[in-house]
Write an enzyme that holds these catalytic residues in place. Structure first.
Site, short mmCIF file in Angstrom:
data_model
loop_
_atom_site.label_atom_id
_atom_site.label_comp_id
_atom_site.label_asym_id
_atom_site.label_seq_id
_atom_site.Cartn_x
_atom_site.Cartn_y
_atom_site.Cartn_z
N ILE A 511 0.79 -1.29 0.04
CA ILE A 511 -0.05 0.06 -0.12
C ILE A 511 0.94 1.34 0.18
CG2 ILE A 511 -2.04 -1.14 1.05
CD1 ILE A 511 -1.00 0.14 3.78
N GLY A 512 2.09 1.17 -0.03
CA GLY A 512 3.12 2.20 -0.03
C GLY A 512 4.55 1.78 -0.15
N GLY A 514 8.48 3.98 0.75
CA GLY A 514 9.27 5.06 1.24
C GLY A 514 10.47 5.04 1.41
N GLY A 515 11.24 5.85 2.30
CA GLY A 515 12.69 5.77 2.57
C GLY A 515 12.92 4.68 3.36
N PHE A 516 11.80 4.09 4.46
CA PHE A 516 12.37 3.04 5.17
C PHE A 516 12.23 1.76 4.40
CE2 PHE A 516 11.34 -0.01 8.51
CZ PHE A 516 12.19 0.13 9.40
N GLY A 517 11.12 1.73 3.68
CA GLY A 517 11.13 0.28 2.98
C GLY A 517 9.63 0.54 2.42
N VAL A 519 5.55 -0.64 2.77
CA VAL A 519 4.35 -0.88 3.71
C VAL A 519 3.34 -1.66 2.94
CG1 VAL A 519 2.85 0.44 5.03
CG2 VAL A 519 4.94 1.60 4.40
N ASP A 629 7.81 16.62 13.28
CA ASP A 629 7.75 16.37 12.02
C ASP A 629 5.90 16.40 11.73
OD1 ASP A 629 8.44 16.31 9.31
OD2 ASP A 629 8.62 13.86 9.33
#
Length: 850
Positions: A511-512, A514-517, A519, A629
């Site tokens: 479902i997504g 990003g920078g971490f990995g 999702v 943030d």
């Protein structure tokens, strides 16, 4: 006997040659010609030309003796689809199933440039993107747990500078986790003389600056950033060393502080000792120049520093090279400005104390310690209190290279001697015995020490960027998973259960990303729907963020804070499991999506919920936390559109008993508190400022930063406050809700946002005040009397003295804390990495999720 008689006169020859060589250092360095070796096209028999280099296929029969590689455990591989637009150099690779090497015969001591090219194509039955491996050279760990993801269809190029001595130089590839290693192309060639200095000015975190850092040549330098300031891309065919330079706009904190100079059309005046190959002419013929604000008090000029922010690895040293060339001054004159690195170091730049001509390039080197912020700020500005036009400051180019350890083995030191004047002299006078002995003595004095491994960051050859957008800036690194100490073991979930919940991390459940990995959406055995955030090697988020998120969320419970279901740290995994938020992020429902717009009343209720969560975070638990943030992508909506604040990887302990927390600046541009950015002193009012930006997003349904708009409209906070002052705010309100808003409700809402966005943190309201004001705005909306048809939202701004309709509103008491578990929150000693909008995890339903 004759040889004995002639010995004394001949012994003077080396000294004369030495003087001749020394005198040549007083002249502009001669032009450098790129050597013809080594440039290797791996896994191919074809020679490929990429100016200024010609890559030789390692399968060619003519290569025998020039270089070697481990043949027994390697195999050439080729991309399956030859019809793609992949460059020919990246259509082949050499694959290694066990530890293997390429060996190169080195015949000259010196600083060498080593480039490794990687492009992860598919070659049945092997997908190169699944490789995980280390790369070593000269006993130094160049890459650790390295993997390649070519999401942008661009190659990943890792560039290093190493001191190498005569003999065989090996680049060793070591597969990890029972996988394999590969490489598409390798470059190993001698750099210009004295390209890297043996010592330079040291910038330390404890402010003990001014000393020299020695021993640079005993390390490896890994290129992280190479920036053409004020100019466009400089491609490898425009650089004698085949380097790639990218524009600086994406790194510039405030675009209004700087302007690009026009391209210099004249001839550069290289002075004594300045190499023409330190940087190409294209870099020195463009610059960013300070944009002087003419609208200061009493008509005086206002000088504001130009600041660039760069992602770097934490707690390691970096070699920083800044490039200058004043080609825009009319004549030689007094010109002085300051270079700032972080907030604890400044260096006075006096160009005409260094050079004596207009358009004369020069550079300055530093070794800089990085802190735990993962961000390095470099600024250029006038001396304090300056009011002279001669205080114009400028910058032409910038390079940042991570310093990687020292030699791991004394056996390797024979291959890596340093380059200095005696060795250069030795190369001139050939085999003269006296100089050879001198070179050996110098070599013995410069023997290497043992290294320590350092994580590395990718440098891509032609990175995709959008000028000025902070969303493109990502911090790349490696996740070093390990069991997490002192955490709530009751929250630990087995890897097997997570695999079952996500169908073994089926990409259909994605479902997504990003920078971490990636999702994933999942369902636990008990039927609970969850969002599973899985870290992956090389992602740019690591153990400190993983720990921080668990420490914060395992100790707090609140209706308006996202809940942590559990975590997994088995094997090499770092996985966080959250409650699934059915309706995604607040931003999903404001702009850039096909979802129906939220009503004004829904928006008010969502803002109240988020303010509730932040107020509890600040004051509701022992110690209190600062989120750091806050933004519309970190406010999630459940199936009933109840708002919950998410993503606590940057959070810091800092409650009401602390006036501030000293810390490196982190956050997201557009939401970042200017007071925090200037002072690096974090308070809960920094969250208040960010929330004020969110309120304007809710009202106007547009991003905090939009670089597609005219310059004065790019920053939402600045533009909205300007419109309010000019009584035109109604013109930028979201048209889909304009007719719904009660004028008094909108007036109170806008006043609340304005109080949040005060320049100085001490002038801002608290989250408690924000919460009360938003509740009041909602009551005004709910109890509004019927108005004449001509009374619309525009009257709110145009008639500042309009009377409020005052219902029975009361100031709200402190929040109900029954939702919390009552435990004190832990003190966090680890700072968190800098994260960006494109990396945030909370975007659970879009591709940019972290």
């Amino acid at each position: 006997m004759a040889r004995i008689q002639n010995h004394k006169p001949q012994s003077f020859l080396p000294f004369l040659l030495f003087l001749l060589q020394l005198s040549s250092l007083l002249l502009p360095s001669s032009s450098y010609n790129l050597p013809d070796k080594y440039f290797i096209n791996c896994g191919s028999d074809a020679n490929i030309t990429l100016p200024p280099r010609v890559f030789t296929g390692d399968l060619g029969s003519s290569n025998s003796g020039s270089f070697t590689f481990t043949k027994e455990s390697s195999s050439p591989v080729k991309e399956d689809d030859n019809s793609t637009a992949t460059q020919p150099l990246y259509q082949t690779a050499r694959l290694f199933r066990k530890e293997s090497f390429y060996g190169f015969q080195i015949d000259s001591n010196g600083t060498y440039l080593v480039r490794l090219h990687f492009f992860a194509f598919s070659s049945s039955p092997t997908n190169l993107s699944t490789a995980v491996f280390d790369v070593w050279a000269s006993g130094l760990p160049l890459l650790r747990n390295f993997t390649v993801q070519n999401n942008s269809n661009s190659p990943v190029i890792k560039e290093f500078f190493l001191t190498i001595g005569i003999g065989e130089f090996q680049v060793i590839f070591s597969p990890q986790r029972a996988t394999f290693s590969f490489v598409n192309a390798i470059e190993v060639f001698l750099a210009p003389e004295s390209f890297i200095p043996p010592a330079t000015t040291y910038v330390s975190l404890d402010r003990s600056n001014g000393t020299d850092y020695e021993g640079i040549l005993s390390k490896a330098l890994h290129t992280i950033h190479r920036i053409n300031v004020g100019g466009s891309i400089v491609s490898p065919d425009q650089d004698t060393l085949g380097r790639n330079w990218i524009p600086d706009d994406r790194y510039l904190y405030n675009p209004d502080t700087a302007r690009n100079s026009s391209m210099f059309a004249g001839q550069l005046s290289y002075l004594q000792g300045e190499s023409r190959d330190i940087a190409p002419d294209y870099v020195y013929k463009t610059a960013k120049v300070m944009n002087i604000d003419k609208s200061g008090p009493s008509g005086r000029d206002v000088f504001i520093n130009m600041t660039w922010s760069f992602n770097v690895n934490k707690d390691v040293r970096h070699f920083v090279r800044v490039h200058f060339c004043d080609f825009f001054s009319i004549s030689l004159s007094f010109l002085q400005f300051n270079l700032y690195i972080y907030a604890n170091f400044s260096s006075e730049i006096n160009p005409y104390e260094r050079v004596s001509k207009i358009a004369a390039p020069f550079h300055i080197d530093f070794v800089v310690d990085s802190d735990q912020s993962g961000l390095m700020n470099i600024s250029i500005g006038p001396p304090q209190g300056s009011t002279s036009i001669n205080s114009t400051s400028f910058l032409n180019g910038l390079e940042i290279m991570e310093i990687i350890g020292e030699s791991d083995s004394q056996d390797n030191t024979s291959k890596h001697s340093k380059v200095n004047v005696p060795l250069v002299v030795g190369s001139v006078v050939g085999g003269l015995g006296a100089l050879c002995i001198l070179a050996v003595v110098v070599w013995l004095r410069l023997k290497f020490k043992r290294p320590k491994a350092v994580e590395t960051v990718d440098w891509t050859a032609m990175p995709v960027y959008r000028g000025g957008s902070s969303q493109d800036r990502t911090l790349e690194g490696s996740i070093m998973a390990s069991p997490v100490p002192n955490l709530n073991l009751e929250l630990r979930i087995s890897l097997a259960e997570i695999e079952a919940a996500t169908n073994n991390f089926d990409l259909k459940m994605k479902i997504g990303r990003g920078g971490f990995g990636i999702v994933y959406k999942g369902t636990l055995e008990n039927g609970t729907k969850v969002a599973v955030k899985r870290g992956e090697p090389g992602s740019g988020q690591g153990l400190p963020e993983f720990q921080t998120e668990i420490l914060v969320l395992s100790k707090i419970r609140h209706r308006h804070l996202v809940s942590l279901i559990g975590y997994c740290d088995e094997k090499s995994e770092m996985i966080l499991v959250y409650e699934f938020m059915e309706n995604g992020t607040l931003r999903d429902h404001l702009y850039k999506s096909a979802l129906p717009p939220l009503s004004w009343k829904q928006r008010l209720e969502i803002c109240i919920g988020a303010a509730n969560g932040l107020h509890y975070l600040h004051r509701g638990a022992a110690g209190g936390f600062i989120h750091r943030d806050v933004k519309s992508t970190n406010i999630l909506l459940d199936e009933n559109y109840v708002a919950k604040v998410a993503d606590f990887g940057l959070s810091r302990l800092g409650g009401p008993d602390q006036t501030h927390v000293s810390t490196g600046v982190k956050g997201t541009f557009g939401y970042l508190d200017p007071d925090y950015f200037r002072t690096q002193l974090l308070t809960e009012k920094s969250d208040v400022y960010s929330f004020g930006v969110v309120l304007l997003e809710v009202l106007c349904a547009r991003p905090a930063l939009d670089t597609s708009l005219p310059p004065e409209q790019v920053n939402l906070a600045e533009w909205a406050l300007f419109c309010k002052q000019k009584a035109t705010l109604d013109e930028i309100v979201d048209p889909s809700i304009k007719s719904q808003i009660d004028p008094n409700s909108m007036r109170k809402f806008v006043e609340t946002a304005e109080k949040c966005l005060q320049e100085c943190g001490t002038d801002r309201c608290t989250m408690s005040d924000v919460l009360w004001d938003l509740e009041y705005s909602l009551q005004l909306q709910n109890t509004a009397t019927r108005r004449e048809t001509h009374e619309d939202s525009s009257s709110v701004i145009n008639d500042a003295s309009a009377a409020f309709v005052l219902p029975n509103a009361r100031r709200l008491p402190s929040l109900d804390m029954t939702a919390t578990d009552g435990d004190d929150m832990p003190t966090l000693s680890e700072d968190s990495a800098y994260t960006l909008d494109s990396e945030v995890f909370s975007q659970l339903k879009i591709e940019d999720a972290r």
